[in-house]
Design a protein around this motif. Structure first.
Motif, mmCIF file in Angstrom:
data_model
loop_
_atom_site.group_PDB
_atom_site.id
_atom_site.type_symbol
_atom_site.label_atom_id
_atom_site.label_comp_id
_atom_site.label_asym_id
_atom_site.label_seq_id
_atom_site.Cartn_x
_atom_site.Cartn_y
_atom_site.Cartn_z
ATOM 1 N N TYR A 76 71.924 6.327 -44.369
ATOM 2 C CA TYR A 76 72.019 7.111 -45.612
ATOM 3 C C TYR A 76 72.387 8.555 -45.296
ATOM 4 C CZ TYR A 76 69.422 3.161 -47.583
ATOM 5 O OH TYR A 76 69.034 1.909 -47.968
ATOM 6 N N ASN A 77 73.124 9.165 -46.192
ATOM 7 C CA ASN A 77 73.484 10.587 -46.027
ATOM 8 C C ASN A 77 72.575 11.469 -46.889
ATOM 9 O OD1 ASN A 77 75.608 10.425 -44.156
ATOM 10 N ND2 ASN A 77 76.951 9.632 -45.744
ATOM 11 N N PHE A 78 71.285 11.355 -46.666
ATOM 12 C CA PHE A 78 70.324 12.174 -47.407
ATOM 13 C C PHE A 78 70.272 13.588 -46.830
ATOM 14 C CE2 PHE A 78 67.673 8.086 -47.902
ATOM 15 C CZ PHE A 78 68.122 7.857 -49.193
ATOM 16 N N THR A 79 69.998 14.574 -47.682
ATOM 17 C CA THR A 79 69.520 15.862 -47.169
ATOM 18 C C THR A 79 68.052 15.622 -46.783
ATOM 19 O OG1 THR A 79 68.675 16.609 -49.300
ATOM 20 C CG2 THR A 79 70.993 17.149 -48.791
ATOM 21 N N PRO A 80 67.469 16.477 -45.939
ATOM 22 C CA PRO A 80 66.049 16.284 -45.613
ATOM 23 C C PRO A 80 65.168 16.223 -46.868
ATOM 24 C CG PRO A 80 66.993 17.869 -44.105
ATOM 25 C CD PRO A 80 68.039 17.588 -45.142
ATOM 26 N N LYS A 81 65.468 17.080 -47.849
ATOM 27 C CA LYS A 81 64.656 17.097 -49.081
ATOM 28 C C LYS A 81 64.772 15.770 -49.823
ATOM 29 C CE LYS A 81 63.689 19.702 -53.268
ATOM 30 N NZ LYS A 81 63.980 20.847 -54.121
ATOM 31 N N GLU A 82 65.995 15.240 -49.924
ATOM 32 C CA GLU A 82 66.197 13.944 -50.589
ATOM 33 C C GLU A 82 65.462 12.832 -49.846
ATOM 34 O OE1 GLU A 82 70.689 14.778 -52.412
ATOM 35 O OE2 GLU A 82 70.451 13.832 -50.438
ATOM 36 N N ALA A 83 65.544 12.875 -48.506
ATOM 37 C CA ALA A 83 64.872 11.846 -47.693
ATOM 38 C C ALA A 83 63.363 11.885 -47.917
ATOM 39 C CB ALA A 83 65.202 12.048 -46.215
ATOM 40 N N VAL A 84 62.792 13.095 -47.943
ATOM 41 C CA VAL A 84 61.349 13.251 -48.155
ATOM 42 C C VAL A 84 60.950 12.678 -49.520
ATOM 43 C CG1 VAL A 84 59.578 14.999 -48.635
ATOM 44 C CG2 VAL A 84 60.976 15.197 -46.591
ATOM 45 N N GLN A 85 61.785 12.935 -50.544
ATOM 46 C CA GLN A 85 61.461 12.468 -51.895
ATOM 47 C C GLN A 85 61.644 10.954 -52.039
ATOM 48 O OE1 GLN A 85 64.199 15.247 -53.784
ATOM 49 N NE2 GLN A 85 62.510 16.285 -54.792
ATOM 50 N N ASP A 122 68.768 11.883 -37.823
ATOM 51 C CA ASP A 122 69.379 12.860 -36.923
ATOM 52 C C ASP A 122 70.509 13.537 -37.688
ATOM 53 O OD1 ASP A 122 71.547 11.124 -36.877
ATOM 54 O OD2 ASP A 122 71.464 10.711 -34.717
ATOM 55 N N THR A 123 71.325 14.319 -37.029
ATOM 56 C CA THR A 123 72.359 15.072 -37.757
ATOM 57 C C THR A 123 73.445 14.160 -38.336
ATOM 58 O OG1 THR A 123 73.409 15.486 -35.631
ATOM 59 C CG2 THR A 123 72.067 17.268 -36.523
ATOM 60 N N SER A 124 73.504 12.900 -37.882
ATOM 61 C CA SER A 124 74.554 11.992 -38.377
ATOM 62 C C SER A 124 74.122 11.198 -39.606
ATOM 63 C CB SER A 124 74.972 11.012 -37.264
ATOM 64 O OG SER A 124 73.972 10.031 -37.056
ATOM 65 N N GLY A 125 72.831 11.149 -39.897
ATOM 66 C CA GLY A 125 72.358 10.393 -41.057
ATOM 67 C C GLY A 125 70.916 9.951 -40.904
ATOM 68 N N THR A 126 70.446 9.202 -41.902
ATOM 69 C CA THR A 126 69.063 8.720 -41.923
ATOM 70 C C THR A 126 69.045 7.199 -41.935
ATOM 71 O OG1 THR A 126 68.354 10.666 -43.179
ATOM 72 C CG2 THR A 126 66.874 8.775 -43.214
ATOM 73 N N VAL A 127 68.345 6.621 -40.973
ATOM 74 C CA VAL A 127 68.135 5.172 -40.958
ATOM 75 C C VAL A 127 66.774 4.921 -41.598
ATOM 76 C CG1 VAL A 127 67.807 3.158 -39.481
ATOM 77 C CG2 VAL A 127 69.531 4.847 -38.883
ATOM 78 N N TRP A 128 66.741 3.999 -42.569
ATOM 79 C CA TRP A 128 65.518 3.779 -43.348
ATOM 80 C C TRP A 128 65.298 2.293 -43.521
ATOM 81 C CZ3 TRP A 128 65.616 4.691 -49.342
ATOM 82 C CH2 TRP A 128 64.363 4.371 -49.895
ATOM 83 N N LEU A 129 64.136 1.828 -43.130
ATOM 84 C CA LEU A 129 63.767 0.428 -43.325
ATOM 85 C C LEU A 129 62.279 0.385 -43.675
ATOM 86 C CD1 LEU A 129 65.131 -2.448 -43.046
ATOM 87 C CD2 LEU A 129 63.883 -2.605 -40.893
#
Length: 333
Positions: A79-88, A43-50
């Protein structure tokens, strides 16, 4: 078959999608032999990844209690990813975009180049970059699916993409924006434009900034996507778009006196898109009420085909998104 999902957007639609994935988990296993595993939510606050899979019930509780995923610090790293970073960075089979990010086409391309399917309800990427996105998806034999961009879950996209294979589409006329339908209906009851808009905002039918709806931009985006499917790829800036802000109570009354109603109508013909308020007969399929959308598709063989159904609503939009998730997973088997 286990399918890893990366979800971008956890507002109303994102949460509605999460609820469907939870509630119909057994249905997807029994009917399609598919097991969905959400490995990241942003969401706009960050990315949760597991990588092992996020507990969707917990994610919904955190978001609904605190309003942001970044509040979820005890079990998950944010995590504070940009969408592009998260996708990669994140290993997923399908990237789901239910955001309003106007520049999302860039990270949609990144996902496709990374071998990931894309499912989206986000209109601007397609309204401005349809040709580029579809070329990339086709080149890599990857699903790029977008049912929920037009008419929520009512399957007009599937119809135009996979049905009517022997038909030539000649024209589409459609009412594609529920907010303007509500405002015009309220004006028919005697309210002026400003009061009808305030009522729509109070009920959550119109956004705090309603310009996308009332200026016809949302309907224009949707009409552009329909043109890309029915004819050839063009971009939104080629559309002629007029909203409903100049519709007067007098015009509403004159239409009523003739047994007609005014709706924001999109007309799509080859090389031409026009969106604007139009008088239509009360018995026309386009004289929709409430949150319904309708389209009349005219083809050379079939004549006129009417498709009508919910064009807004959380469950209804989630229906379109989840249908695409299932389709993408089956295509990638």
């Amino acid at each position: 078959m286990e399918v890893k999902l990366s979800l971008f957007g956890f507002g109303n639609v994102g949460r509605a999608v999460a609820r469907v994935l939870l509630e119909k988990e057994t249905f997807f296993k029994e009917r399609y032999s598919l097991s969905f595993k959400v490995v990241s939510i942003a969401d706009t606050s960050g990315t949760v990844w597991l990588p092992e899979s996020i507990d969707l019930r917990e994610a919904l509780t955190v978001k609904e209690t605190f309003g942001k995923l970044s509040a979820w610090t005890n079990d998950y790293e944010v995590y504070n990813f940009t969408p592009k970073e998260a996708v990669q960075e994140i290993d997923a089979d399908i990237v789901i975009d239910v955001t309003n990010d106007k520049n999302a086409y860039g990270w949609h391309l990144t996902a496709l180049r990374d071998g990931k399917a894309v499912v989206t309800s986000n209109k601007p990427p397609l309204a401005f970059h349809y040709a580029e996105l579809m070329e990339e998806a086709n080149k890599r034999s990857l699903p790029y699916l977008f049912e929920a961009t037009v008419m929520a879950g009512t399957p007009i996209i599937t119809l135009l993409r996979h049905g009517l294979r022997g038909d030539t589409v000649e024209r589409i006329e459609a009412v594609l924006n529920a907010t303007t339908t509500f405002i015009l209906s309220e004006m028919e009851k005697g309210l002026d434009f400003d009061d009808a808009l305030k009522e729509a905002q109070k009920l959550g039918i119109a956004e705090r900034d309603p310009s996308g709806d009332i200026l016809g931009i949302d309907a224009g985006y949707k009409a552009t996507i329909l043109h890309c499917l029915a004819f050839e790829p063009i971009t939104f800036d080629m559309a002629s778009v007029k909203g409903i802000v100049e519709v007067t109570p007098g015009e509403i009354e004159r239409a009523k006196a003739k047994g007609k109603t005014i709706r924001l109508v999109a007309t799509v013909e080859e090389g031409r898109i026009v969106v604007g308020p139009k008088e239509i007969p009360k018995n026309s399929p386009l004289a929709v009420e409430s949150h319904e959308n309708a389209a009349v598709i005219k083809t050379d063989l079939l004549g006129e085909l009417v498709i009508k159904g919910a064009g807004a609503g959380l469950k209804e939009t989630a229906s379109g998104v989840v249908s695409d998730i299932v389709m993408a997973a089956l295509m990638m088997r």
